[in-house]
Design a protein around this motif. Structure first.
Motif, PDB file in Angstrom:
ATOM      1  N   VAL A  43      -8.768 -27.961 -42.047  1.00 32.64           N
ATOM      2  CA  VAL A  43      -9.223 -28.977 -42.992  1.00 32.64           C
ATOM      3  C   VAL A  43     -10.491 -29.602 -42.425  1.00 32.64           C
ATOM      4  N   ILE A  44     -11.523 -29.657 -43.244  1.00 34.05           N
ATOM      5  CA  ILE A  44     -12.773 -30.293 -42.836  1.00 34.05           C
ATOM      6  C   ILE A  44     -12.907 -31.603 -43.593  1.00 34.05           C
ATOM      7  N   ASP A  45     -12.962 -32.687 -42.849  1.00 35.19           N
ATOM      8  CA  ASP A  45     -13.206 -34.011 -43.428  1.00 35.19           C
ATOM      9  C   ASP A  45     -14.656 -34.376 -43.161  1.00 35.19           C
ATOM     10  N   GLU A  46     -15.381 -34.692 -44.219  1.00 37.88           N
ATOM     11  CA  GLU A  46     -16.756 -35.142 -44.064  1.00 37.88           C
ATOM     12  C   GLU A  46     -16.785 -36.665 -44.213  1.00 37.88           C
ATOM     13  N   ILE A  47     -17.311 -37.308 -43.201  1.00 36.80           N
ATOM     14  CA  ILE A  47     -17.353 -38.767 -43.156  1.00 36.80           C
ATOM     15  C   ILE A  47     -18.798 -39.228 -43.341  1.00 36.80           C
ATOM     16  N   ASP A  48     -19.009 -40.197 -44.194  1.00 34.69           N
ATOM     17  CA  ASP A  48     -20.350 -40.756 -44.346  1.00 34.69           C
ATOM     18  C   ASP A  48     -20.789 -41.357 -43.011  1.00 34.69           C
ATOM     19  N   PRO A  49     -22.041 -41.128 -42.597  1.00 37.35           N
ATOM     20  CA  PRO A  49     -22.495 -41.614 -41.299  1.00 37.35           C
ATOM     21  C   PRO A  49     -22.322 -43.124 -41.101  1.00 37.35           C
ATOM     22  N   GLU A  50     -22.400 -43.876 -42.189  1.00 39.19           N
ATOM     23  CA  GLU A  50     -22.216 -45.330 -42.047  1.00 39.19           C
ATOM     24  C   GLU A  50     -20.751 -45.704 -41.844  1.00 39.19           C
ATOM     25  N   ASN A  51     -19.846 -44.718 -41.944  1.00 39.05           N
ATOM     26  CA  ASN A  51     -18.428 -44.956 -41.704  1.00 39.05           C
ATOM     27  C   ASN A  51     -17.961 -44.357 -40.381  1.00 39.05           C
ATOM     28  N   TRP A  52     -18.904 -43.944 -39.536  1.00 40.12           N
ATOM     29  CA  TRP A  52     -18.580 -43.333 -38.249  1.00 40.12           C
ATOM     30  C   TRP A  52     -19.347 -44.108 -37.190  1.00 40.12           C
ATOM     31  N   GLY A  53     -18.642 -44.619 -36.220  1.00 42.33           N
ATOM     32  CA  GLY A  53     -19.305 -45.367 -35.165  1.00 42.33           C
ATOM     33  C   GLY A  53     -19.011 -44.803 -33.794  1.00 42.33           C
ATOM     34  N   PHE A  54     -19.976 -44.900 -32.917  1.00 36.36           N
ATOM     35  CA  PHE A  54     -19.795 -44.537 -31.511  1.00 36.36           C
ATOM     36  C   PHE A  54     -20.903 -45.196 -30.721  1.00 36.36           C
ATOM     37  N   SER A  55     -20.717 -45.263 -29.453  1.00 31.14           N
ATOM     38  CA  SER A  55     -21.706 -45.880 -28.568  1.00 31.14           C
ATOM     39  C   SER A  55     -22.003 -47.311 -29.009  1.00 31.14           C
ATOM     40  N   GLY A  56     -20.996 -47.956 -29.606  1.00 28.42           N
ATOM     41  CA  GLY A  56     -21.118 -49.359 -29.991  1.00 28.42           C
ATOM     42  C   GLY A  56     -21.859 -49.627 -31.282  1.00 28.42           C
ATOM     43  N   MET A  57     -22.155 -48.584 -32.063  1.00 30.90           N
ATOM     44  CA  MET A  57     -22.887 -48.813 -33.310  1.00 30.90           C
ATOM     45  C   MET A  57     -22.547 -47.730 -34.330  1.00 30.90           C
ATOM     46  N   LEU A  58     -22.934 -47.990 -35.563  1.00 32.23           N
ATOM     47  CA  LEU A  58     -22.739 -46.990 -36.609  1.00 32.23           C
ATOM     48  C   LEU A  58     -23.666 -45.808 -36.359  1.00 32.23           C
ATOM     49  N   THR A  59     -23.249 -44.649 -36.793  1.00 32.47           N
ATOM     50  CA  THR A  59     -24.054 -43.439 -36.616  1.00 32.47           C
ATOM     51  C   THR A  59     -25.442 -43.613 -37.235  1.00 32.47           C
ATOM     52  N   THR A  60     -25.522 -44.257 -38.386  1.00 30.26           N
ATOM     53  CA  THR A  60     -26.821 -44.454 -39.031  1.00 30.26           C
ATOM     54  C   THR A  60     -27.754 -45.257 -38.132  1.00 30.26           C
ATOM     55  N   GLU A  61     -27.258 -46.292 -37.486  1.00 27.32           N
ATOM     56  CA  GLU A  61     -28.085 -47.100 -36.586  1.00 27.32           C
ATOM     57  C   GLU A  61     -28.426 -46.334 -35.319  1.00 27.32           C
ATOM     58  N   TYR A  62     -27.451 -45.590 -34.783  1.00 25.21           N
ATOM     59  CA  TYR A  62     -27.691 -44.808 -33.580  1.00 25.21           C
ATOM     60  C   TYR A  62     -28.823 -43.807 -33.819  1.00 25.21           C
ATOM     61  N   ARG A  63     -28.791 -43.142 -34.954  1.00 24.21           N
ATOM     62  CA  ARG A  63     -29.827 -42.157 -35.265  1.00 24.21           C
ATOM     63  C   ARG A  63     -31.190 -42.785 -35.448  1.00 24.21           C
ATOM     64  N   LYS A  64     -31.244 -43.979 -35.983  1.00 15.63           N
ATOM     65  CA  LYS A  64     -32.525 -44.681 -36.112  1.00 15.63           C
ATOM     66  C   LYS A  64     -33.122 -44.954 -34.734  1.00 15.63           C
ATOM     67  N   ASN A  65     -32.251 -45.234 -33.765  1.00 12.30           N
ATOM     68  CA  ASN A  65     -32.685 -45.592 -32.418  1.00 12.30           C
ATOM     69  C   ASN A  65     -32.886 -44.379 -31.510  1.00 12.30           C
ATOM     70  N   GLU A  66     -32.467 -43.187 -31.929  1.00  9.16           N
ATOM     71  CA  GLU A  66     -32.566 -41.995 -31.091  1.00  9.16           C
ATOM     72  C   GLU A  66     -33.986 -41.743 -30.611  1.00  9.16           C
ATOM     73  N   GLY A  67     -34.934 -41.906 -31.466  1.00  9.31           N
ATOM     74  CA  GLY A  67     -36.322 -41.655 -31.102  1.00  9.31           C
ATOM     75  C   GLY A  67     -36.928 -42.722 -30.201  1.00  9.31           C
ATOM     76  N   ASN A  68     -36.186 -43.809 -29.997  1.00 10.13           N
ATOM     77  CA  ASN A  68     -36.697 -44.920 -29.187  1.00 10.13           C
ATOM     78  C   ASN A  68     -36.230 -44.863 -27.743  1.00 10.13           C
ATOM     79  N   HIS A  69     -35.575 -43.789 -27.329  1.00  8.92           N
ATOM     80  CA  HIS A  69     -35.064 -43.705 -25.946  1.00  8.92           C
ATOM     81  C   HIS A  69     -36.070 -43.058 -25.046  1.00  8.92           C
TER      82      HIS A  69
END
Length: 69
Positions: A43-69
């Motif tokens: 079974v494959i569950d697709e989760i909207d990025p704004e509903n998945w969090g890791f590293s203390g933030m939502l995936t959408t925010e993490y991806r925005k900051n990826e280029g800033n490292h």
């Protein structure tokens, strides 16, 4: 009866890619554990990025900051 749940973020994954995931996981369970493909469920569950969090933030925010490292 193996049951495998794969959770991914919903990011334009194609039907073909999902089919490959299902086929390869099924093949691995058959090869490694001797499980019957006709009894294997994937079974494959697709989760909207704004509903998945890791590293203390939502995936959408993490991806925005990826280029800033």
């Amino acid at each position: 009866m193996p049951y495998v749940n794969v959770r991914i973020t919903r990011d334009g994954v194609t039907t073909e890619q999902k089919a490959q995931i299902v086929a390869e996981i099924t093949q691995t369970l058959q090869r490694v554990l001797g499980k019957r493909p006709d009894l294997t469920h994937i079974v494959i569950d697709e989760i909207d990025p704004e509903n998945w969090g890791f590293s203390g933030m939502l995936t959408t925010e993490y991806r925005k900051n990826e280029g800033n490292h």
